[in-house]
Motif scaffolding. Structure first.
Motif, PDB file in Angstrom:
ATOM      1  N   VAL A 155       3.867  21.686   8.050  1.00 24.00           N
ATOM      2  CA  VAL A 155       5.178  22.349   8.547  1.00 24.00           C
ATOM      3  C   VAL A 155       5.550  23.326   7.540  1.00 24.00           C
ATOM      4  CG1 VAL A 155       7.740  22.034   9.083  1.00 24.00           C
ATOM      5  CG2 VAL A 155       5.918  20.550  10.070  1.00 24.00           C
ATOM      6  N   LEU A 156       5.694  23.024   6.351  1.00 23.59           N
ATOM      7  CA  LEU A 156       6.109  24.256   5.286  1.00 23.59           C
ATOM      8  C   LEU A 156       5.060  25.344   4.805  1.00 23.59           C
ATOM      9  CD1 LEU A 156       7.631  21.779   2.749  1.00 23.59           C
ATOM     10  CD2 LEU A 156       8.842  23.178   4.405  1.00 23.59           C
ATOM     11  N   GLY A 157       3.993  24.953   5.339  1.00 25.33           N
ATOM     12  CA  GLY A 157       2.760  25.995   5.268  1.00 25.33           C
ATOM     13  C   GLY A 157       2.548  26.030   3.642  1.00 25.33           C
ATOM     14  N   ASP A 158       2.751  25.140   3.125  1.00 26.06           N
ATOM     15  CA  ASP A 158       2.128  24.976   1.518  1.00 26.06           C
ATOM     16  C   ASP A 158       0.902  24.563   1.395  1.00 26.06           C
ATOM     17  OD1 ASP A 158       2.214  24.391  -1.118  1.00 26.06           O
ATOM     18  OD2 ASP A 158       4.595  23.822  -1.130  1.00 26.06           O
ATOM     19  N   ALA A 159       0.068  25.323   1.064  1.00 25.01           N
ATOM     20  CA  ALA A 159      -1.351  24.977   0.784  1.00 25.01           C
ATOM     21  C   ALA A 159      -1.602  24.073  -0.207  1.00 25.01           C
ATOM     22  CB  ALA A 159      -2.084  26.350   0.631  1.00 25.01           C
ATOM     23  N   ARG A 160      -0.913  24.285  -1.390  1.00 27.28           N
ATOM     24  CA  ARG A 160      -1.081  23.389  -2.621  1.00 27.28           C
ATOM     25  C   ARG A 160      -0.526  22.151  -2.641  1.00 27.28           C
ATOM     26  NH1 ARG A 160       2.137  22.532  -7.217  1.00 27.28           N
ATOM     27  NH2 ARG A 160       1.217  21.947  -8.989  1.00 27.28           N
ATOM     28  N   PHE A 161       0.391  21.993  -1.676  1.00 28.64           N
ATOM     29  CA  PHE A 161       0.882  20.774  -1.182  1.00 28.64           C
ATOM     30  C   PHE A 161       0.047  19.888  -0.453  1.00 28.64           C
ATOM     31  CE2 PHE A 161       5.016  18.367   0.970  1.00 28.64           C
ATOM     32  CZ  PHE A 161       4.418  17.481   0.495  1.00 28.64           C
ATOM     33  N   LEU A 162      -0.657  20.471   0.420  1.00 25.15           N
ATOM     34  CA  LEU A 162      -1.256  19.934   1.667  1.00 25.15           C
ATOM     35  C   LEU A 162      -2.555  19.529   0.739  1.00 25.15           C
ATOM     36  CD1 LEU A 162      -2.061  19.420   4.307  1.00 25.15           C
ATOM     37  CD2 LEU A 162      -2.987  21.685   4.422  1.00 25.15           C
ATOM     38  N   LYS A 163      -3.255  20.379  -0.108  1.00 26.27           N
ATOM     39  CA  LYS A 163      -4.510  20.134  -0.816  1.00 26.27           C
ATOM     40  C   LYS A 163      -4.128  18.504  -1.610  1.00 26.27           C
ATOM     41  CE  LYS A 163      -7.554  21.724  -4.230  1.00 26.27           C
ATOM     42  NZ  LYS A 163      -7.887  22.831  -5.154  1.00 26.27           N
ATOM     43  N   ALA A 184       0.783  -1.210   0.005  1.00 26.36           N
ATOM     44  CA  ALA A 184      -0.036  -0.098  -0.155  1.00 26.36           C
ATOM     45  C   ALA A 184       0.969   1.220   0.129  1.00 26.36           C
ATOM     46  CB  ALA A 184      -0.853   0.004   1.381  1.00 26.36           C
ATOM     47  N   PRO A 185       0.484   2.347  -0.797  1.00 26.83           N
ATOM     48  CA  PRO A 185       1.301   3.460  -1.096  1.00 26.83           C
ATOM     49  C   PRO A 185       0.565   4.480  -0.212  1.00 26.83           C
ATOM     50  CG  PRO A 185      -0.163   3.257  -2.987  1.00 26.83           C
ATOM     51  CD  PRO A 185      -0.383   2.001  -2.100  1.00 26.83           C
ATOM     52  N   LEU A 186      -0.154   4.316   0.902  1.00 26.41           N
ATOM     53  CA  LEU A 186      -0.850   5.351   1.670  1.00 26.41           C
ATOM     54  C   LEU A 186       0.124   6.179   2.599  1.00 26.41           C
ATOM     55  CD1 LEU A 186      -4.300   4.188   2.723  1.00 26.41           C
ATOM     56  CD2 LEU A 186      -3.671   6.395   1.438  1.00 26.41           C
ATOM     57  N   MET A 187       1.165   5.540   2.956  1.00 26.98           N
ATOM     58  CA  MET A 187       2.176   6.215   3.973  1.00 26.98           C
ATOM     59  C   MET A 187       2.527   7.661   3.494  1.00 26.98           C
ATOM     60  SD  MET A 187       3.246   6.426   7.074  1.00 26.98           S
ATOM     61  CE  MET A 187       3.733   4.818   8.043  1.00 26.98           C
ATOM     62  N   SER A 188       3.138   7.485   2.029  1.00 24.49           N
ATOM     63  CA  SER A 188       3.801   8.423   1.549  1.00 24.49           C
ATOM     64  C   SER A 188       2.729  10.020   1.571  1.00 24.49           C
ATOM     65  CB  SER A 188       4.235   8.368   0.269  1.00 24.49           C
ATOM     66  OG  SER A 188       5.110   7.310   0.253  1.00 24.49           O
ATOM     67  N   PRO A 189       1.498   9.878   1.144  1.00 20.09           N
ATOM     68  CA  PRO A 189       0.669  11.034   1.473  1.00 20.09           C
ATOM     69  C   PRO A 189       0.351  11.604   2.700  1.00 20.09           C
ATOM     70  CG  PRO A 189      -0.502   9.267   0.338  1.00 20.09           C
ATOM     71  CD  PRO A 189       0.770   8.852   0.447  1.00 20.09           C
ATOM     72  N   ILE A 190       0.346  10.640   3.520  1.00 18.52           N
ATOM     73  CA  ILE A 190       0.105  10.995   4.732  1.00 18.52           C
ATOM     74  C   ILE A 190       1.244  11.890   5.354  1.00 18.52           C
ATOM     75  CG2 ILE A 190      -0.423  10.132   7.264  1.00 18.52           C
ATOM     76  CD1 ILE A 190      -2.135   7.943   5.973  1.00 18.52           C
ATOM     77  N   ILE A 191       2.345  11.311   5.275  1.00 16.27           N
ATOM     78  CA  ILE A 191       3.672  11.935   5.660  1.00 16.27           C
ATOM     79  C   ILE A 191       3.638  13.435   5.006  1.00 16.27           C
ATOM     80  CG2 ILE A 191       6.343  12.102   5.435  1.00 16.27           C
ATOM     81  CD1 ILE A 191       5.036  10.193   7.669  1.00 16.27           C
ATOM     82  N   GLY A 192       3.183  13.547   3.583  1.00 17.92           N
ATOM     83  CA  GLY A 192       3.167  14.682   2.898  1.00 17.92           C
ATOM     84  C   GLY A 192       2.229  15.725   3.640  1.00 17.92           C
ATOM     85  N   VAL A 193       1.187  15.175   4.097  1.00 29.16           N
ATOM     86  CA  VAL A 193       0.302  16.081   4.909  1.00 29.16           C
ATOM     87  C   VAL A 193       1.004  16.811   6.070  1.00 29.16           C
ATOM     88  CG1 VAL A 193      -1.659  16.328   6.277  1.00 29.16           C
ATOM     89  CG2 VAL A 193      -1.840  15.023   4.536  1.00 29.16           C
ATOM     90  N   GLY A 194       1.642  15.846   6.645  1.00 27.87           N
ATOM     91  CA  GLY A 194       2.743  16.472   7.829  1.00 27.87           C
ATOM     92  C   GLY A 194       3.852  17.659   7.420  1.00 27.87           C
ATOM     93  N   LEU A 195       4.424  17.099   6.065  1.00 24.65           N
ATOM     94  CA  LEU A 195       5.456  18.193   5.539  1.00 24.65           C
ATOM     95  C   LEU A 195       4.893  19.417   5.319  1.00 24.65           C
ATOM     96  CD1 LEU A 195       8.482  18.554   4.942  1.00 24.65           C
ATOM     97  CD2 LEU A 195       7.992  17.403   2.675  1.00 24.65           C
ATOM     98  N   ALA A 196       3.726  19.241   4.379  1.00 29.33           N
ATOM     99  CA  ALA A 196       2.919  20.423   4.036  1.00 29.33           C
ATOM    100  C   ALA A 196       2.583  21.254   5.032  1.00 29.33           C
ATOM    101  CB  ALA A 196       1.845  19.964   2.987  1.00 29.33           C
TER     102      ALA A 196
END
Length: 199
Positions: A44-52, A30-42
């Motif tokens: 921290v970075l305050g990147d709304a586009r990345f978070l979306k 399952a590749p679900l871990m990467s986007p969930i970690i992406g939510v955490g990184l987005a």
């Protein structure tokens, strides 16, 4: 989509036949871990586009895994719910602790090349797809139980305990999602990630 579908089908069948080894295999696919970690990184970075984009990927994966689990539930209607399925419908504080430490480990492993080998272990520790397929499996079983009632009424439907099982499994995934995203955000902060001043 292909990996989520395959992982969800593997997890569904593993849950139905009560095989922990098969369920572990599904967690690795399952590749679900990467986007969930992406939510955490987005976050921290305050990147709304990345978070979306990360949240959209998580939501699409969640829906697909639940649908595949529901389809697998149709195929396996005559089987009783296994212990592996029932274990995913009763989250506890221990599950929250596992998810928190998994999020910390995943963020650390992503940032350190010498620790990248730990990522498969993190994927196994943080159960993401099995609870989602358990939602689909138990929801299908709950719907089927409605047709087995002698009289179908709103009171009978609301009093049907079978619908508590998919809600419990969904709570387990939601807990894991929030805990992993939050813990990874904390680890990214500790490792020096900061938002750009304009964000």
């Amino acid at each position: 989509y292909m990996l989520i579908s395959l992982a969800a089908m593997i997890a569904s069948l593993g849950l139905v036949v009560n095989s922990p080894a098969v369920v572990i295999g599904a967690m690795l696919v399952a590749p679900l871990m990467s986007p969930i970690i992406g939510v955490g990184l987005a976050t921290v970075l305050g990147d709304a586009r990345f978070l979306k984009r990360s949240l959209t990927a998580v939501l699409q994966g969640v829906l697909l895994a639940v649908i595949v689990g529901a389809i697998a539930g149709l195929v396996t209607l005559n089987r009783p719910l296994s212990d592996e399925i029932l274990a995913r419908t009763q989250p506890s504080l221990l599950d929250l602790g596992i998810a928190l430490f998994s999020g910390l480990a995943a963020a650390y492993a992503l940032c350190r090349s010498d620790a990248a080998g730990a990522l498969p272990g993190v994927a196994i520790a943080a159960a993401l797809v099995p609870p989602l397929t358990a939602v689909g499996l138990t929801f299908t079983a709950a719907i089927v139980s409605l047709f087995q009632m002698p009289t179908l009424s709103l009171t009978a439907v609301l009093g049907n305990d079978a619908f508590h099982l998919p809600l419990g499994a969904l709570l387990l995934f939601t807990t894991n999602f929030v805990a992993i995203a939050s813990a990874s955000s904390l680890m990214f902060l500790v490792l020096g990630f900061r938002p750009v001043a304009t964000r």
